[in-house]
Design an enzyme around this catalytic site. Sequence first.
Site, PDB file in Angstrom:
ATOM      1  N   VAL A   1       0.872  -1.187   0.000  1.00  0.00           N
ATOM      2  CA  VAL A   1       0.000   0.000   0.000  1.00  0.00           C
ATOM      3  C   VAL A   1       0.900   1.225   0.000  1.00  0.00           C
ATOM      4  O   VAL A   1       1.762   1.357   0.872  1.00  0.00           O
ATOM      5  CB  VAL A   1      -0.912  -0.002   1.248  1.00  0.00           C
ATOM      6  CG1 VAL A   1      -1.827   1.208   1.243  1.00  0.00           C
ATOM      7  CG2 VAL A   1      -1.714  -1.291   1.325  1.00  0.00           C
TER       8      VAL A   1
ATOM      9  N   VAL B   1       4.411  -1.209   3.350  1.00  0.00           N
ATOM     10  CA  VAL B   1       4.184   0.189   2.981  1.00  0.00           C
ATOM     11  C   VAL B   1       5.123   0.561   1.837  1.00  0.00           C
ATOM     12  O   VAL B   1       6.330   0.312   1.919  1.00  0.00           O
ATOM     13  CB  VAL B   1       4.397   1.121   4.184  1.00  0.00           C
ATOM     14  CG1 VAL B   1       4.230   2.577   3.763  1.00  0.00           C
ATOM     15  CG2 VAL B   1       3.429   0.762   5.306  1.00  0.00           C
ATOM     16  N   LYS B   2       4.549   1.112   0.777  1.00  0.00           N
ATOM     17  CA  LYS B   2       5.363   1.507  -0.392  1.00  0.00           C
ATOM     18  C   LYS B   2       5.815   2.948  -0.220  1.00  0.00           C
ATOM     19  O   LYS B   2       5.005   3.846  -0.011  1.00  0.00           O
ATOM     20  CB  LYS B   2       4.551   1.416  -1.676  1.00  0.00           C
ATOM     21  CG  LYS B   2       4.485   0.047  -2.294  1.00  0.00           C
ATOM     22  CD  LYS B   2       3.583   0.049  -3.508  1.00  0.00           C
ATOM     23  CE  LYS B   2       4.341  -0.031  -4.786  1.00  0.00           C
ATOM     24  NZ  LYS B   2       3.452  -0.136  -5.951  1.00  0.00           N
ATOM     25  N   VAL B   3       7.140   3.135  -0.305  1.00  0.00           N
ATOM     26  CA  VAL B   3       7.738   4.476  -0.210  1.00  0.00           C
ATOM     27  C   VAL B   3       8.598   4.667  -1.452  1.00  0.00           C
ATOM     28  O   VAL B   3       9.447   3.802  -1.741  1.00  0.00           O
ATOM     29  CB  VAL B   3       8.612   4.581   1.065  1.00  0.00           C
ATOM     30  CG1 VAL B   3       9.336   5.915   1.122  1.00  0.00           C
ATOM     31  CG2 VAL B   3       7.774   4.361   2.315  1.00  0.00           C
TER      32      VAL B   3
END
Length: 286
Positions: free
Chosen positions: A62, A91-93
């Site tokens: 996400v 978590v996509k960064v």
Amino acid sequence: MKIFVDSANLVEIEEALRRGFPAGITTNPSLMSKEDRTDFKLHIKRIIKLCERYDRKIPLSVEVFTADPKAMVKQATEFVAEFGEYEGLNVKVPIGWDELAVIRELKTRGIRVNCTCCMSFNQAIMASAAGADFVSLFFGRIRDIGYDARAVVESVHRVFKERSVPSEIIVGSIRHICDINDAFMAGADIVTVPPQFFRQMVSHPKTDEAVNQFLNDFKKWSPPVRRAGAVTERFARAHVVRSVASSRALPTIFGNYSVRSGIFMFEADNGRKLWHYKSSQRTGGN
Ligand code: E4P
């Protein structure tokens, strides 16, 4: 070698989950924006529900939807608060100088990170050095500006493997079915595939040809299947006149028959269609 579903569409995700091959799901703000406008958290929870329904606690990426590093940490913490029970949450960064600090911060908090939007070897090694669990290389976008995307994946793969770097390589931004082959051949651990390619991946004209030939050969070889309620042609001819007389018996004897303007149509077990004119008592078949 793992295949992820590159989509936020619930129908596409379920179609894939029902077939058992997805080893993960990747979303991004653009993929979300293709879905019907709804509450972001609600939509992600629906994706999680689908994974749980198919008992696939697979990695779900996400992506943060801010360019401000501080807000990224805040959003990531909110994601964990909302979806953290789902053990596959990542978590996509996106890669970047300040984003490296975000990755570090999230790892310190025990949050799994997918460092996304990587286009080069150096970006990939910096992302993994900052602790990213997944490093996402964008095959199509690398090629867009004339770089050899395959060579980028190969070089990252070689170094990660030779140096036992724990980060897994995800190749995304797939534009053509050959990108999937090239990415795996170049050493990708994971290719995240837009669902429009799945059917193509399992299709081949020679497969259709072989299956059809097998079925036809077997059908020709095996004795005619006697359909429930169907009668042999000989029985039909013998009994047609009598049964027409007392139409009550028709259903039990012939199962499927039809009557149109005084013509009784019967189907014998060999598929031949028989007809009988009540008026002229004539019987025939095709
Ligand atoms: C995957 O994680 C990426 O977000 C996605 O594959 C990007 O694809 P695009 O370059 O076609 O937007």
